[in-house]
Design a protein around this motif. Sequence first.
Motif, PDB file in Angstrom:
ATOM      1  N   ASP A   1      -6.635 -13.917  -4.817  1.00 23.20           N
ATOM      2  CA  ASP A   1      -7.658 -12.716  -5.570  1.00 23.20           C
ATOM      3  C   ASP A   1      -6.136 -12.161  -6.280  1.00 23.20           C
ATOM      4  O   ASP A   1      -4.740 -12.330  -6.763  1.00 23.20           O
ATOM      5  CB  ASP A   1      -8.056 -11.583  -4.114  1.00 23.20           C
ATOM      6  CG  ASP A   1      -7.228 -11.249  -4.130  1.00 23.20           C
ATOM      7  OD1 ASP A   1      -6.351 -11.395  -3.690  1.00 23.20           O
ATOM      8  OD2 ASP A   1      -7.509  -9.565  -3.653  1.00 23.20           O
TER       9      ASP A   1
ATOM     10  N   HIS B   1     -13.508 -10.463  -5.677  1.00 21.72           N
ATOM     11  CA  HIS B   1     -13.928 -10.304  -4.683  1.00 21.72           C
ATOM     12  C   HIS B   1     -14.768  -9.096  -3.935  1.00 21.72           C
ATOM     13  O   HIS B   1     -15.678  -9.147  -3.633  1.00 21.72           O
ATOM     14  CB  HIS B   1     -13.229 -10.857  -3.218  1.00 21.72           C
ATOM     15  CG  HIS B   1     -12.573  -9.813  -2.734  1.00 21.72           C
ATOM     16  ND1 HIS B   1     -12.409  -9.299  -1.771  1.00 21.72           N
ATOM     17  CD2 HIS B   1     -10.936 -10.198  -3.999  1.00 21.72           C
ATOM     18  CE1 HIS B   1     -11.749  -8.636  -1.409  1.00 21.72           C
ATOM     19  NE2 HIS B   1     -10.525  -8.823  -2.892  1.00 21.72           N
ATOM     20  N   ASP B   2     -13.838  -7.915  -5.171  1.00 19.76           N
ATOM     21  CA  ASP B   2     -14.645  -6.384  -4.210  1.00 19.76           C
ATOM     22  C   ASP B   2     -14.917  -5.742  -5.388  1.00 19.76           C
ATOM     23  O   ASP B   2     -14.606  -4.651  -5.065  1.00 19.76           O
ATOM     24  CB  ASP B   2     -13.427  -5.332  -2.940  1.00 19.76           C
ATOM     25  CG  ASP B   2     -12.261  -5.772  -4.130  1.00 19.76           C
ATOM     26  OD1 ASP B   2     -12.757  -6.799  -4.866  1.00 19.76           O
ATOM     27  OD2 ASP B   2     -11.402  -4.644  -3.829  1.00 19.76           O
ATOM     28  N   THR B   3     -16.043  -6.424  -6.186  1.00 19.20           N
ATOM     29  CA  THR B   3     -16.106  -5.947  -7.415  1.00 19.20           C
ATOM     30  C   THR B   3     -18.022  -4.273  -7.130  1.00 19.20           C
ATOM     31  O   THR B   3     -18.408  -4.569  -6.192  1.00 19.20           O
ATOM     32  CB  THR B   3     -17.188  -6.809  -8.244  1.00 19.20           C
ATOM     33  OG1 THR B   3     -17.124  -5.815  -9.910  1.00 19.20           O
ATOM     34  CG2 THR B   3     -18.340  -6.912  -7.686  1.00 19.20           C
ATOM     35  N   THR B   4     -17.584  -3.873  -7.543  1.00 22.52           N
ATOM     36  CA  THR B   4     -18.019  -2.137  -8.121  1.00 22.52           C
ATOM     37  C   THR B   4     -19.564  -3.077  -9.226  1.00 22.52           C
ATOM     38  O   THR B   4     -18.996  -4.356  -9.888  1.00 22.52           O
ATOM     39  CB  THR B   4     -18.132  -1.191  -8.313  1.00 22.52           C
ATOM     40  OG1 THR B   4     -17.667  -1.401 -10.063  1.00 22.52           O
ATOM     41  CG2 THR B   4     -17.112  -1.026  -7.933  1.00 22.52           C
TER      42      THR B   4
ATOM     43  N   THR C   1      -5.829 -10.909  -0.524  1.00 22.94           N
ATOM     44  CA  THR C   1      -7.371 -12.215  -0.012  1.00 22.94           C
ATOM     45  C   THR C   1      -7.771 -12.983  -0.063  1.00 22.94           C
ATOM     46  O   THR C   1      -7.156 -13.925  -1.511  1.00 22.94           O
ATOM     47  CB  THR C   1      -8.662 -10.641  -0.388  1.00 22.94           C
ATOM     48  OG1 THR C   1      -8.022  -9.159  -0.107  1.00 22.94           O
ATOM     49  CG2 THR C   1      -9.901 -11.304  -0.304  1.00 22.94           C
TER      50      THR C   1
ATOM     51  N   ALA D   1     -12.388  -3.787  -9.322  1.00 22.43           N
ATOM     52  CA  ALA D   1     -12.644  -3.973  -8.202  1.00 22.43           C
ATOM     53  C   ALA D   1     -12.331  -1.767  -7.270  1.00 22.43           C
ATOM     54  O   ALA D   1     -12.603  -1.065  -7.813  1.00 22.43           O
ATOM     55  CB  ALA D   1     -10.604  -3.359  -7.550  1.00 22.43           C
TER      56      ALA D   1
ATOM     57  N   THR E   1     -17.206  -3.580  -1.695  1.00 23.35           N
ATOM     58  CA  THR E   1     -16.993  -4.342  -0.311  1.00 23.35           C
ATOM     59  C   THR E   1     -16.349  -5.881  -0.897  1.00 23.35           C
ATOM     60  O   THR E   1     -17.291  -6.445  -1.770  1.00 23.35           O
ATOM     61  CB  THR E   1     -18.807  -4.138  -0.471  1.00 23.35           C
ATOM     62  OG1 THR E   1     -18.825  -2.915   0.344  1.00 23.35           O
ATOM     63  CG2 THR E   1     -18.421  -4.879   1.565  1.00 23.35           C
ATOM     64  N   SER E   2     -15.632  -5.957  -0.292  1.00 16.18           N
ATOM     65  CA  SER E   2     -15.109  -7.487   0.103  1.00 16.18           C
ATOM     66  C   SER E   2     -16.394  -8.546   0.217  1.00 16.18           C
ATOM     67  O   SER E   2     -17.226  -8.663   1.654  1.00 16.18           O
ATOM     68  CB  SER E   2     -13.700  -7.946   0.265  1.00 16.18           C
ATOM     69  OG  SER E   2     -14.077  -9.049   0.266  1.00 16.18           O
ATOM     70  N   LYS E   3     -16.624  -9.662  -0.592  1.00 16.19           N
ATOM     71  CA  LYS E   3     -18.233  -9.989  -0.518  1.00 16.19           C
ATOM     72  C   LYS E   3     -17.743 -11.810  -1.056  1.00 16.19           C
ATOM     73  O   LYS E   3     -17.301 -12.204  -1.508  1.00 16.19           O
ATOM     74  CB  LYS E   3     -19.072  -9.613  -1.321  1.00 16.19           C
ATOM     75  CG  LYS E   3     -19.887  -8.594  -0.462  1.00 16.19           C
ATOM     76  CD  LYS E   3     -21.166  -7.989  -1.394  1.00 16.19           C
ATOM     77  CE  LYS E   3     -21.529  -6.497  -0.858  1.00 16.19           C
ATOM     78  NZ  LYS E   3     -22.578  -6.071  -1.467  1.00 16.19           N
TER      79      LYS E   3
END
Length: 315
Positions: free
Chosen positions: A246, A153-156, A251, A161, A164-166
């Motif tokens: 997650d 969810h917070d991938t670059t 999360t 990891a 930003t969590s999206k």
Amino acid sequence: MSDPNYMALFYNAYNAARLHVPQERKNPFEGTVTTDVLRGEQQSYDDFGISNLKQKTTRFATVETTDNDMRRRWLFANWYYDAKLVDRQDNIALLSDPTGDFIKSLAYGVERLKRGVILTAFEASVSGGKNPGGTSYSFSNTAIGSGGAVIVHDTTYAGAAGGTSKGLSTDKLILIRETFSRWGVPDGVPIYLACTFRQKSDLLREQQSKGQNTSEVEALVDGRINRYMGINFVETNGITLTSNGDLDGDTSVFKCYAYIPEGIVLATSPAPNFAVDKRAELVGDTWQIRADFAAAAIRRNENMVIKVECANTAS
């Protein structure tokens, strides 16, 4: 003993009802996965490895043979049933009506069953080997950036990891296509993403916040199209928010799945098996209507499915 005429009535009524099942009550994965008919308690699917040719370096060289890499996987049938009691024989004819509640309820139930076994198969372990149980294939439940099959969810941009969590974002769609390309999926093979309506909303809000032309995304959200950035959306309510679901376990996320048609095999009975029997041990003229249905699904290859974590943007 079952009356074959009644069984034929139920079979025909089920097929007639299924044709009229509203779209949101049909299996949303229909036409997007590989389908097969169950032919027994278990059946196998072979996955051929990659062939590499050797270079001939001398004249009259000795032929060197290689074994094919046969990665067999096994699918096991699971049987499901429903049974109803009616207290008069006349009610059987009513219940076999395609517009009747029993047949419509059965058709909806079968469609949800297909949906459920597919969702489970995306990351379930698969039995493999020459004989069942000789080995097993596990889903690569680590981040894409670490060699796994999960877009966190917070991938670059690199798939690790720490970003930003999206919810669902264009960055994640790009990562899906990039990962499948890296895994050798040819360009042009259809890519599907199983998600909820929330993820479509995530894309619309993302485009609005950037002040870009949103006509294409708005059309996607209101249902006029179901494709964006070359990815086809499969909307289903079978995916729900998982508390602390997650990889880090801290999360709440929607677990969505990107896949290609060859990635999942769904095998089912052609239609439910019906039986109508008189229950002599019950008082009155009581009959039992029973329906049995078999369904199972497996993942064909670990490089054909990607899990996409989407944060709950409404929280």
